[in-house]
Design a protein around this motif. Structure first.
Motif, PDB file in Angstrom:
ATOM      1  N   VAL A   1       2.334  -1.631   5.415  1.00 12.12           N
ATOM      2  CA  VAL A   1       2.235  -2.579   4.173  1.00 12.12           C
ATOM      3  C   VAL A   1       1.387  -1.886   3.068  1.00 12.12           C
ATOM      4  O   VAL A   1       0.125  -1.216   3.532  1.00 12.12           O
ATOM      5  CB  VAL A   1       1.763  -3.800   4.568  1.00 12.12           C
ATOM      6  N   GLY A   2       1.583  -1.660   2.144  1.00 14.13           N
ATOM      7  CA  GLY A   2       0.865  -0.923   0.871  1.00 14.13           C
ATOM      8  C   GLY A   2       1.309  -1.283  -0.329  1.00 14.13           C
ATOM      9  O   GLY A   2       1.993  -2.020  -0.615  1.00 14.13           O
ATOM     10  N   GLY A   3       0.636  -0.127  -1.256  1.00 14.52           N
ATOM     11  CA  GLY A   3       0.974  -0.340  -2.603  1.00 14.52           C
ATOM     12  C   GLY A   3       1.959   0.404  -3.308  1.00 14.52           C
ATOM     13  O   GLY A   3       2.500   1.099  -2.292  1.00 14.52           O
ATOM     14  N   TRP A   4       2.359   0.244  -4.530  1.00 15.13           N
ATOM     15  CA  TRP A   4       3.416   1.204  -5.090  1.00 15.13           C
ATOM     16  C   TRP A   4       3.034   2.706  -4.649  1.00 15.13           C
ATOM     17  O   TRP A   4       2.065   3.214  -5.416  1.00 15.13           O
ATOM     18  CB  TRP A   4       3.349   0.983  -6.652  1.00 15.13           C
TER      19      TRP A   4
ATOM     20  N   ARG B   1      17.435  -3.629  11.538  1.00 15.80           N
ATOM     21  CA  ARG B   1      18.346  -2.698  11.702  1.00 15.80           C
ATOM     22  C   ARG B   1      17.767  -1.121  11.710  1.00 15.80           C
ATOM     23  O   ARG B   1      17.903  -0.435  12.309  1.00 15.80           O
ATOM     24  CB  ARG B   1      19.439  -2.805  10.648  1.00 15.80           C
ATOM     25  N   LYS B   2      16.625  -1.090  10.704  1.00 22.32           N
ATOM     26  CA  LYS B   2      16.208   0.137  10.671  1.00 22.32           C
ATOM     27  C   LYS B   2      15.388   0.692  11.710  1.00 22.32           C
ATOM     28  O   LYS B   2      14.988   1.676  12.243  1.00 22.32           O
ATOM     29  CB  LYS B   2      15.307   0.465   9.313  1.00 22.32           C
ATOM     30  N   ARG B   3      14.564  -0.493  12.131  1.00 24.43           N
ATOM     31  CA  ARG B   3      13.557  -0.179  13.482  1.00 24.43           C
ATOM     32  C   ARG B   3      14.548  -0.158  14.776  1.00 24.43           C
ATOM     33  O   ARG B   3      14.144   0.458  15.709  1.00 24.43           O
ATOM     34  CB  ARG B   3      12.665  -1.551  13.565  1.00 24.43           C
ATOM     35  N   ALA B   4      15.639  -0.559  14.872  1.00 25.50           N
ATOM     36  CA  ALA B   4      16.453  -0.279  15.804  1.00 25.50           C
ATOM     37  C   ALA B   4      16.992   1.019  15.803  1.00 25.50           C
ATOM     38  O   ALA B   4      17.281   1.598  16.945  1.00 25.50           O
ATOM     39  CB  ALA B   4      17.710  -1.202  15.681  1.00 25.50           C
ATOM     40  N   GLN B   5      16.990   1.917  14.679  1.00 26.00           N
ATOM     41  CA  GLN B   5      17.290   3.286  14.642  1.00 26.00           C
ATOM     42  C   GLN B   5      15.967   4.113  14.738  1.00 26.00           C
ATOM     43  O   GLN B   5      16.045   5.050  14.340  1.00 26.00           O
ATOM     44  CB  GLN B   5      18.037   3.403  13.311  1.00 26.00           C
ATOM     45  N   ASN B   6      14.776   3.402  14.987  1.00 18.92           N
ATOM     46  CA  ASN B   6      13.727   4.081  15.273  1.00 18.92           C
ATOM     47  C   ASN B   6      13.079   4.746  13.891  1.00 18.92           C
ATOM     48  O   ASN B   6      12.271   5.593  13.921  1.00 18.92           O
ATOM     49  CB  ASN B   6      13.576   5.262  16.117  1.00 18.92           C
ATOM     50  N   SER B   7      13.299   4.122  12.923  1.00 26.10           N
ATOM     51  CA  SER B   7      12.815   4.319  11.483  1.00 26.10           C
ATOM     52  C   SER B   7      11.522   3.493  11.127  1.00 26.10           C
ATOM     53  O   SER B   7      11.591   2.144  11.366  1.00 26.10           O
ATOM     54  CB  SER B   7      13.903   4.274  10.486  1.00 26.10           C
ATOM     55  N   PRO B   8      10.586   4.037  10.729  1.00 25.44           N
ATOM     56  CA  PRO B   8       9.210   3.389  10.313  1.00 25.44           C
ATOM     57  C   PRO B   8       9.684   2.635   9.082  1.00 25.44           C
ATOM     58  O   PRO B   8      10.669   2.824   8.454  1.00 25.44           O
ATOM     59  CB  PRO B   8       8.273   4.403   9.888  1.00 25.44           C
ATOM     60  N   ILE B   9       8.970   1.296   9.004  1.00 24.43           N
ATOM     61  CA  ILE B   9       9.352   0.470   7.650  1.00 24.43           C
ATOM     62  C   ILE B   9       8.125   0.396   6.836  1.00 24.43           C
ATOM     63  O   ILE B   9       6.750   0.153   7.232  1.00 24.43           O
ATOM     64  CB  ILE B   9       9.690  -0.797   8.175  1.00 24.43           C
ATOM     65  N   PHE B  10       8.293   0.598   5.482  1.00 20.92           N
ATOM     66  CA  PHE B  10       7.133   0.686   4.696  1.00 20.92           C
ATOM     67  C   PHE B  10       7.531  -0.481   3.687  1.00 20.92           C
ATOM     68  O   PHE B  10       8.384  -0.380   2.785  1.00 20.92           O
ATOM     69  CB  PHE B  10       6.839   1.994   3.884  1.00 20.92           C
ATOM     70  N   ILE B  11       6.677  -1.637   3.552  1.00 22.05           N
ATOM     71  CA  ILE B  11       6.920  -2.597   2.399  1.00 22.05           C
ATOM     72  C   ILE B  11       6.030  -2.466   1.704  1.00 22.05           C
ATOM     73  O   ILE B  11       4.747  -2.655   1.819  1.00 22.05           O
ATOM     74  CB  ILE B  11       6.888  -4.084   3.496  1.00 22.05           C
ATOM     75  N   HIS B  12       6.276  -2.442   0.357  1.00 25.29           N
ATOM     76  CA  HIS B  12       5.150  -2.468  -0.516  1.00 25.29           C
ATOM     77  C   HIS B  12       5.347  -3.305  -1.675  1.00 25.29           C
ATOM     78  O   HIS B  12       6.583  -3.826  -2.113  1.00 25.29           O
ATOM     79  CB  HIS B  12       5.076  -0.878  -1.013  1.00 25.29           C
ATOM     80  N   CYS B  13       4.313  -3.667  -2.472  1.00 26.06           N
ATOM     81  CA  CYS B  13       4.446  -4.201  -3.766  1.00 26.06           C
ATOM     82  C   CYS B  13       3.664  -3.617  -4.937  1.00 26.06           C
ATOM     83  O   CYS B  13       3.575  -2.276  -4.441  1.00 26.06           O
ATOM     84  CB  CYS B  13       4.129  -5.848  -3.855  1.00 26.06           C
ATOM     85  N   ALA B  14       2.795  -3.955  -5.650  1.00 26.24           N
ATOM     86  CA  ALA B  14       1.984  -3.254  -6.648  1.00 26.24           C
ATOM     87  C   ALA B  14       0.811  -2.528  -5.849  1.00 26.24           C
ATOM     88  O   ALA B  14       0.377  -1.556  -5.791  1.00 26.24           O
ATOM     89  CB  ALA B  14       1.405  -3.958  -7.916  1.00 26.24           C
ATOM     90  N   TYR B  15       0.068  -3.551  -5.017  1.00 27.24           N
ATOM     91  CA  TYR B  15      -1.115  -3.151  -4.352  1.00 27.24           C
ATOM     92  C   TYR B  15      -1.043  -3.525  -2.869  1.00 27.24           C
ATOM     93  O   TYR B  15      -2.048  -3.322  -2.266  1.00 27.24           O
ATOM     94  CB  TYR B  15      -2.258  -3.993  -5.042  1.00 27.24           C
ATOM     95  N   GLY B  16      -0.072  -3.988  -2.396  1.00 34.78           N
ATOM     96  CA  GLY B  16       0.145  -4.314  -1.015  1.00 34.78           C
ATOM     97  C   GLY B  16      -0.737  -5.498  -0.450  1.00 34.78           C
ATOM     98  O   GLY B  16      -1.509  -5.568   0.428  1.00 34.78           O
ATOM     99  N   HIS B  17      -0.790  -6.533  -1.371  1.00 35.31           N
ATOM    100  CA  HIS B  17      -1.740  -7.809  -1.087  1.00 35.31           C
ATOM    101  C   HIS B  17      -0.881  -9.168  -0.852  1.00 35.31           C
ATOM    102  O   HIS B  17      -1.350  -9.961  -0.381  1.00 35.31           O
ATOM    103  CB  HIS B  17      -2.893  -8.025  -2.431  1.00 35.31           C
ATOM    104  N   GLY B  18      -0.009  -9.145  -1.874  1.00 31.50           N
ATOM    105  CA  GLY B  18       0.776 -10.440  -1.752  1.00 31.50           C
ATOM    106  C   GLY B  18       2.292 -10.332  -1.743  1.00 31.50           C
ATOM    107  O   GLY B  18       2.695 -10.967  -0.360  1.00 31.50           O
ATOM    108  N   ARG B  19       2.980 -10.060  -2.300  1.00 30.13           N
ATOM    109  CA  ARG B  19       4.599 -10.262  -2.012  1.00 30.13           C
ATOM    110  C   ARG B  19       4.957  -9.189  -0.960  1.00 30.13           C
ATOM    111  O   ARG B  19       5.850  -9.727  -0.019  1.00 30.13           O
ATOM    112  CB  ARG B  19       5.101  -9.172  -3.412  1.00 30.13           C
ATOM    113  N   SER B  20       4.498  -8.109  -0.658  1.00 30.80           N
ATOM    114  CA  SER B  20       4.864  -7.233   0.454  1.00 30.80           C
ATOM    115  C   SER B  20       4.256  -7.998   1.621  1.00 30.80           C
ATOM    116  O   SER B  20       5.079  -7.878   2.639  1.00 30.80           O
ATOM    117  CB  SER B  20       4.267  -6.088   0.439  1.00 30.80           C
TER     118      SER B  20
END
Length: 258
Positions: free
Chosen positions: A107-110, A167-186
């Protein structure tokens, strides 16, 4: 819930209009016009971002994370302001651009440059409606859930993001979820993903886990309400880590396994 984007941008609109009036009264009419235009755009954004309206599509961000030319021209006073503000705020805060919550989930920012991305060629879930996907990052798998700052993705959008990420994790791909700062939406989307992966029993425990890894997160009432609704009606089925190895969830239809 605290002060939301509609109030802050509305305040900005009022300030810009006051500057327009001041300069116009001094006789600087041509110099005052840009302030008038910026105030009108800010007022429009303030209305569209109000929870009762919630229209992130106003800015025209595409599913590929790119803004069309008309949007960059019309909404330039807002779009370029938030880009500059986001970069300066993150520079001053000194916070890490991303945090690993569990194996393969970040989880992180833009990510405005390649060095702001986690390692391992991650699949990216973008929860912003106001920030662009940089062309240098176009080689990564990408899902956009356009959401106003301080607002929350809808439960159906959270569900869609969770299934895509699983589905991406099933393919062993890391996941990066971001919003502007990685504090709320993400964080709201990450909470749901941790539940679906079996890392956390519910979104509240997921929030605690994320806060341990990224201390400055701050979900608001809208994020929590969306997660409550998602928890009540979600289609994804949580499974334990030892059963799935953080790799998959039961999906609701065969077509979603592709």
């Amino acid at each position: 819930m605290g002060v939301g984007i509609s109030f802050l941008i509305g305040l900005k609109a009022a300030t810009l209009f006051s500057l327009f009036t001041f300069m116009n009264n001094l006789g600087f009419k041509w110099f005052a016009i840009p302030f008038l235009y910026a105030s009108l755009i800010s007022f429009l954004v303030s209305i569209a971002s109000h929870p009762s309206i919630n229209l992130p599509m106003l800015l025209g961000k595409g599913s590929d994370g790119v803004f069309p030319i008309w949007s960059l021209i019309i909404f330039s006073p807002y779009l370029y302001f938030v880009r500059a503000f986001s970069a300066l705020r993150r520079l001053r805060s000194g916070e890490a651009p991303y945090s690993e919550i569990c194996e393969g989930v970040y989880v992180g920012g833009w990510p405005f440059s390649p060095d702001k991305l986690p390692p391992g060629n991650p699949a990216v879930i973008d929860c912003t409606c106001e920030l662009p996907r940089k062309t240098e990052l176009s080689g990564h798998a990408y899902l956009c859930i356009p959401t106003w700052d301080t607002r929350s993705p809808q439960p159906a959008e959270i569900e869609s993001a969770v299934k895509w990420a699983c589905r991406k994790r099933a393919q062993n791909s890391p996941i990066f979820i971001h919003c502007a700062y990685g504090h709320g939406r993400s964080v709201a989307v990450a909470c749901a993903l941790l539940v679906a992966l079996g890392v956390a029993e519910d979104w509240k425990n997921a929030e605690k886990l994320i806060k341990e890894r990224r201390p400055y997160i701050r979900m608001n009432a809208l994020h929590r309400k969306a997660l409550e609704e998602w928890s009540r009606f979600r289609l994804s089925s949580p499974k334990r880590n030892d059963e799935i190895g953080l790799g998959s969830v039961i999906l609701s239809s065969p077509s979603e396994r592709s």
